[in-house]
Design a protein around this motif. Structure first.
Motif, mmCIF file in Angstrom:
data_model
loop_
_atom_site.group_PDB
_atom_site.id
_atom_site.type_symbol
_atom_site.label_atom_id
_atom_site.label_comp_id
_atom_site.label_asym_id
_atom_site.label_seq_id
_atom_site.Cartn_x
_atom_site.Cartn_y
_atom_site.Cartn_z
ATOM 1 N N ALA A 51 0.867 -1.180 0.000
ATOM 2 C CA ALA A 51 0.000 0.000 0.000
ATOM 3 C C ALA A 51 0.902 1.229 0.000
ATOM 4 O O ALA A 51 2.107 1.132 0.201
ATOM 5 C CB ALA A 51 -0.930 0.003 1.207
ATOM 6 N N SER A 52 0.308 2.402 -0.194
ATOM 7 C CA SER A 52 1.096 3.621 -0.371
ATOM 8 C C SER A 52 1.767 4.063 0.915
ATOM 9 O O SER A 52 1.180 4.020 1.994
ATOM 10 C CB SER A 52 0.204 4.748 -0.879
ATOM 11 N N ILE A 53 2.987 4.554 0.774
ATOM 12 C CA ILE A 53 3.744 5.111 1.894
ATOM 13 C C ILE A 53 3.986 6.608 1.698
ATOM 14 O O ILE A 53 4.792 7.221 2.398
ATOM 15 C CB ILE A 53 5.080 4.340 2.064
ATOM 16 N N LEU A 54 3.254 7.236 0.763
ATOM 17 C CA LEU A 54 3.506 8.642 0.436
ATOM 18 C C LEU A 54 2.317 9.557 0.720
ATOM 19 O O LEU A 54 2.294 10.692 0.268
ATOM 20 C CB LEU A 54 3.952 8.771 -1.023
ATOM 21 N N ASN A 374 -5.435 12.389 8.746
ATOM 22 C CA ASN A 374 -3.991 12.326 8.945
ATOM 23 C C ASN A 374 -3.294 12.807 7.674
ATOM 24 O O ASN A 374 -3.855 12.728 6.585
ATOM 25 C CB ASN A 374 -3.543 10.905 9.254
ATOM 26 N N GLY A 375 -2.046 13.245 7.827
ATOM 27 C CA GLY A 375 -1.272 13.673 6.676
ATOM 28 C C GLY A 375 -0.316 12.605 6.186
ATOM 29 O O GLY A 375 -0.112 12.441 4.991
ATOM 30 N N GLN A 376 0.259 11.841 7.125
ATOM 31 C CA GLN A 376 1.265 10.850 6.765
ATOM 32 C C GLN A 376 0.669 9.437 6.713
ATOM 33 O O GLN A 376 -0.351 9.167 7.343
ATOM 34 C CB GLN A 376 2.418 10.888 7.774
ATOM 35 N N ALA A 490 16.107 0.313 5.373
ATOM 36 C CA ALA A 490 15.277 -0.181 4.281
ATOM 37 C C ALA A 490 13.973 0.601 4.273
ATOM 38 O O ALA A 490 13.613 1.269 5.245
ATOM 39 C CB ALA A 490 14.995 -1.670 4.464
ATOM 40 N N THR A 491 13.244 0.527 3.192
ATOM 41 C CA THR A 491 11.988 1.249 3.088
ATOM 42 C C THR A 491 10.903 0.326 2.547
ATOM 43 O O THR A 491 11.104 -0.874 2.348
ATOM 44 C CB THR A 491 12.152 2.495 2.199
ATOM 45 N N TRP A 492 9.739 0.916 2.337
ATOM 46 C CA TRP A 492 8.603 0.253 1.708
ATOM 47 C C TRP A 492 9.068 -0.600 0.532
ATOM 48 O O TRP A 492 9.885 -0.173 -0.271
ATOM 49 C CB TRP A 492 7.656 1.364 1.247
ATOM 50 N N THR A 498 2.830 -3.816 8.683
ATOM 51 C CA THR A 498 1.481 -3.307 8.471
ATOM 52 C C THR A 498 1.442 -1.816 8.754
ATOM 53 O O THR A 498 2.277 -1.278 9.484
ATOM 54 C CB THR A 498 0.472 -4.007 9.401
ATOM 55 N N PHE A 499 0.440 -1.154 8.158
ATOM 56 C CA PHE A 499 0.172 0.230 8.534
ATOM 57 C C PHE A 499 -1.284 0.557 8.285
ATOM 58 O O PHE A 499 -1.974 -0.128 7.529
ATOM 59 C CB PHE A 499 1.101 1.227 7.840
#
Length: 752
Positions: A51-54, A374-376, A490-492, A498-499
């Motif tokens: 899913a999106s991380i941006l 939320n923004g993030q 590391a990143t997405w 989960t988020f």
């Protein structure tokens, strides 16, 4: 209608093709795809769920993997949030993962320079300084953790346990404090605990949408796409936009209010005045399910349209049109973001939006929804897990029973867990670092050397000789350049976890590829720190007993049991293959919970609530005794507050008001989006929007280079004339310093 597939140029067409639908209908599927040049879907080696991380919308997608590298993305048609659609940042932002700029080895500062080293050396330096501080005077009070809204739930929870049960420090917060802490504060104040009452499917049922300081077209563009599709279908919802700029949202709206910056509370008091005066509220339900109506009615009685029009610099007739739109709707959806949150009397203004929905009984049923947005992408998890300073599981730091629950869960002494005063908020952590009481500051996944206010001061703090700075990130950001130790993360797409998005939908993001070089998942970094620090419980066992993401998730589930954010019905297997699921998800609600407060009972019981509240004017904490005296008994709170002007207002020396915001094509300080060619080309540098009547007398034309100066600093940018109310200047906040020659000077006053 047949399902659509798009492979668009989403810079030119950011919201894509319309798929109109009517009230009560299901939003049609439209699958958005973007792959590396020359690659077809059939060429992809495998697709991996994520899913999106941006942004905070939680757009579900599959990651395309080709030859061991991320090679594109495709929207997940099955998901309840986006039904296959992707934001421009989703479509192009993945390219940052493959950037040659990525950190691949740890760095340590030697002789004033950052040099590459191995993990043992880097972590050894962090642990040595940590032990020295923990064993010395001040102990736990020497540690500060400043995180973000971009890590995964499992990482936040691990960090929270390290900080609260291992080190015992209250000095934990994140950049969400400056982004959407108002969201949590307003939800707690009105309803007893955090947690968005509504669901994104409320867009499908509503007959009116109100956007309060929320340029959703830029910040959560797939949610805006959903709103546009309803607006193009039969029986479209009416729309109200409150924003000083003429954004795409404002141009779409039936009523656009552009109030003077810093006057949101006066505006809301004026609208509630009209709602009550015209009888557009459910008197019987309000009496049975809320506390505080008489005081609210008394306060807003002092805000008739003419007075509010003078304060806000609006037309009284427009206020009345807006109130009628709100007051006569049968299913009202509201969404609130930075225009309210990052402004004068923010929590009080956001609470008035809650008041509107409580007065009109616009909660707990399809179409009657509320998002204190939320923004993030993972800000909700920061708050749930306690990585922002709150206690995990939305527990009350001032409730001894809640502290005992955590102490038993973690098997530590109650006095280890910081609960003797309110958690330390972000700006106070920075003040402590400036004063010298915080000696180690660990910054993860954020770039405060660009994003915090008063940057010169922030950079001075980071550069202090007696402050040991640890930065954990993907790139050598402006903040990393000032660190003592830099840990490559590391990143997405390179780790599993989960988020949770802004309507409580939990998504699983699977590891698709290996991180570059020696970079490690943030979870692995925290676990390594806990092991090297030898953090243990009261029986001498390791404090952190999980070793991977799924183990951390299972531990979190135990912590969340019985709390508002109950995850006990979720597993990684349940989240694989289908749609994300909304919490609370329990054995009694195995498919999740679409809306909260459907029975009109709120989380305000003194033994259950997350906070005993604060005075909206002074911020003073209420005691348990004061809270219990109000006898909420499951009723929501209607909070009243009088408008007060901002501490700084425009004057003769600085006659204009500066406000900041977001670009559709960039995210935060551009660490990722600035490395995606399409996104960088779409918005490569900042700009200043200026009203023609402000630009003309200063001799400023569209495209001129101008210097925008306040009492605290200046920035030189190109002018964009138009698109904003008179007396206000807008600059997007994503960008750092720009070293260009000054031309014409536009003095601007305080940031709203």
């Amino acid at each position: 209608m047949a399902d659509l597939r798009e492979t668009p140029d989403r810079v030119e067409e950011p919201w894509g093709q319309r798929t109109p639908y009517g009230p009560g209908e299901r939003w049609p599927v439209r699958v958005d795809v973007h792959l590396a040049d020359g690659l077809a879907e059939s060429d992809v080696d495998r697709w991996v769920q994520s899913a999106s991380i941006l942004h905070s919308n939680g757009d579900a997608m599959d990651i395309a993997v080709k030859d061991g590298r991320i090679a594109g993305v495709r929207g997940r048609a099955v998901d309840r949030v986006n039904r296959g659609r992707l934001d421009p940042k989703d479509l192009y932002g993945w390219q940052a993962n493959n950037s040659p700029d990525r950190l691949t080895r740890p760095l340590v500062r030697r002789g004033g320079r950052l040099v590459e080293t191995d993990w043992d050396t880097a972590m050894g330096a962090v642990v040595a300084r940590s032990r020295e501080l923990l064993d010395g005077p001040g102990g736990w009070g020497r540690f500060g953790f400043y995180t973000s809204g971009q890590l995964f739930l499992e990482e936040y929870y691990t960090l929270a346990v390290i900080g609260k049960a291992g080190l015992g420090t209250p000095h934990m917060d994140g950049n969400t404090r400056l982004c959407t802490a108002t969201s949590a504060a307003a939800l707690k104040a009105s309803f007893g605990t955090d947690g968005q009452p509504g669901s994104y499917t409320d867009v499908d049922h509503c007959d009116a949408v109100a956007l309060w300081g929320h340029n959703v077209a830029a910040t959560q563009s797939v949610l805006w796409t959903r709103m546009l599709d309803r607006r193009r279908g039969p029986n479209p919802p009416a729309m109200l936009a409150v924003d000083p700029r003429t954004t795409p949202v404002a141009r779409e709206a039936d009523v656009h209010l552009a109030p003077r910056g810093g006057t949101n509370l006066a505006l809301m008091n004026g609208l509630l005045h009209l709602i009550i005066h015209n009888g557009w509220y459910d008197e019987r339900w309000v009496a049975a399910h809320t506390v505080g109506f008489d005081e609210l009615a008394r306060v807003v009685d002092g805000y008739p349209p003419r007075r509010v029009a003078r304060i806000c610099d609006l037309e009284a007739a427009d206020l009345e049109r807006a109130a009628e739109l709100l007051g006569r709707s049968e299913r009202l959806l509201s969404t609130v973001l930075q225009g309210f949150y990052q402004s004068n009397q923010a929590t009080a203004a956001a609470c008035q939006v809650n008041n509107l929905h409580l007065l009109r009984r616009m909660l707990g049923r399809p179409g009657a929804g509320l998002y204190q947005m939320n923004g993030q992408p993972t800000a909700q998890n920061t708050r749930e897990t306690g990585a922002d300073g709150d206690l995990p599981g939305m527990r009350n730091w001032d409730n001894p029973a809640h502290v005992r629950e955590l102490a038993a869960l973690w098997n530590v002494d109650e006095m280890t867990i910081p609960h003797w005063s309110p958690p330390t908020h972000a700006m106070q952590i920075w003040r402590y670092a400036e004063q010298g009481s915080v000696k180690l500051l660990w910054v993860s996944a954020t770039n405060p050397a660009v994003s915090l206010p008063d940057l010169a001061r922030v950079r001075r703090i980071l550069a202090k000789d007696d402050l040991f700075v640890v930065v954990q990130d993907l790139f050598r950001t402006e903040t990393a350049e000032l660190a003592d130790v830099v840990l490559p993360a590391a990143t997405w797409g390179e780790k599993t976890g989960t988020f949770t998005n802004a309507d409580r939908t939990v998504h699983l993001s699977e590891k698709a590829v290996d991180p570059p070089g020696e970079a490690r998942a943030d979870l692995d970094i925290f676990l390594d720190y806990a092991r090297r620090m030898d953090l243990r419980d009261r029986d001498g066992r390791p404090l952190i007993r999980w070793r991977d993401a799924e183990g951390a998730f299972e531990a979190w589930k135990e912590c969340s049991a019985g709390r508002p954010c109950d995850y006990t019905g979720l597993t990684y297997d349940k989240l694989r293959g289908g749609s994300g699921v909304q919490w609370p998800c329990t054995p009694d609600a195995p498919e999740g919970t679409e809306r909260l407060y459907t029975d009109g009972v709120f989380h305000t019981d003194p033994d259950y609530c997350e906070t005993y509240g604060q005075d909206l004017a002074t911020g003073a904490e209420h005691t348990a005794e004061q809270y219990r005296a109000r006898q909420p008994a499951g009723r929501a709170f209607l909070h009243a507050a009088d408008y007060r002007p901002s501490p700084e207002v425009p004057d003769e020396e600085y006659p204009l008001l500066l406000t900041t915001g977001r670009s559709l094509y960039q995210f935060h300080t551009r660490t990722k989006t600035g490395r995606a060619p399409e996104l960088n080309a779409a918005a490569p540098e900042p700009w200043a929007e200026i009203h023609p009547e402000d630009a003309g007398p200063a001799g400023i034309a569209d495209g001129d280079l101008v210097e925008v100066a306040s009492r605290r600093g200046a920035v030189r940018v190109r002018a964009v004339v138009g698109g904003i109310r008179r007396g206000t200047v807008f600059i997007p906040f994503h960008y750092g310093y720009f070293d260009v020659d000054p031309a014409k000077r536009v003095p601007a006053g305080p940031t709203s």
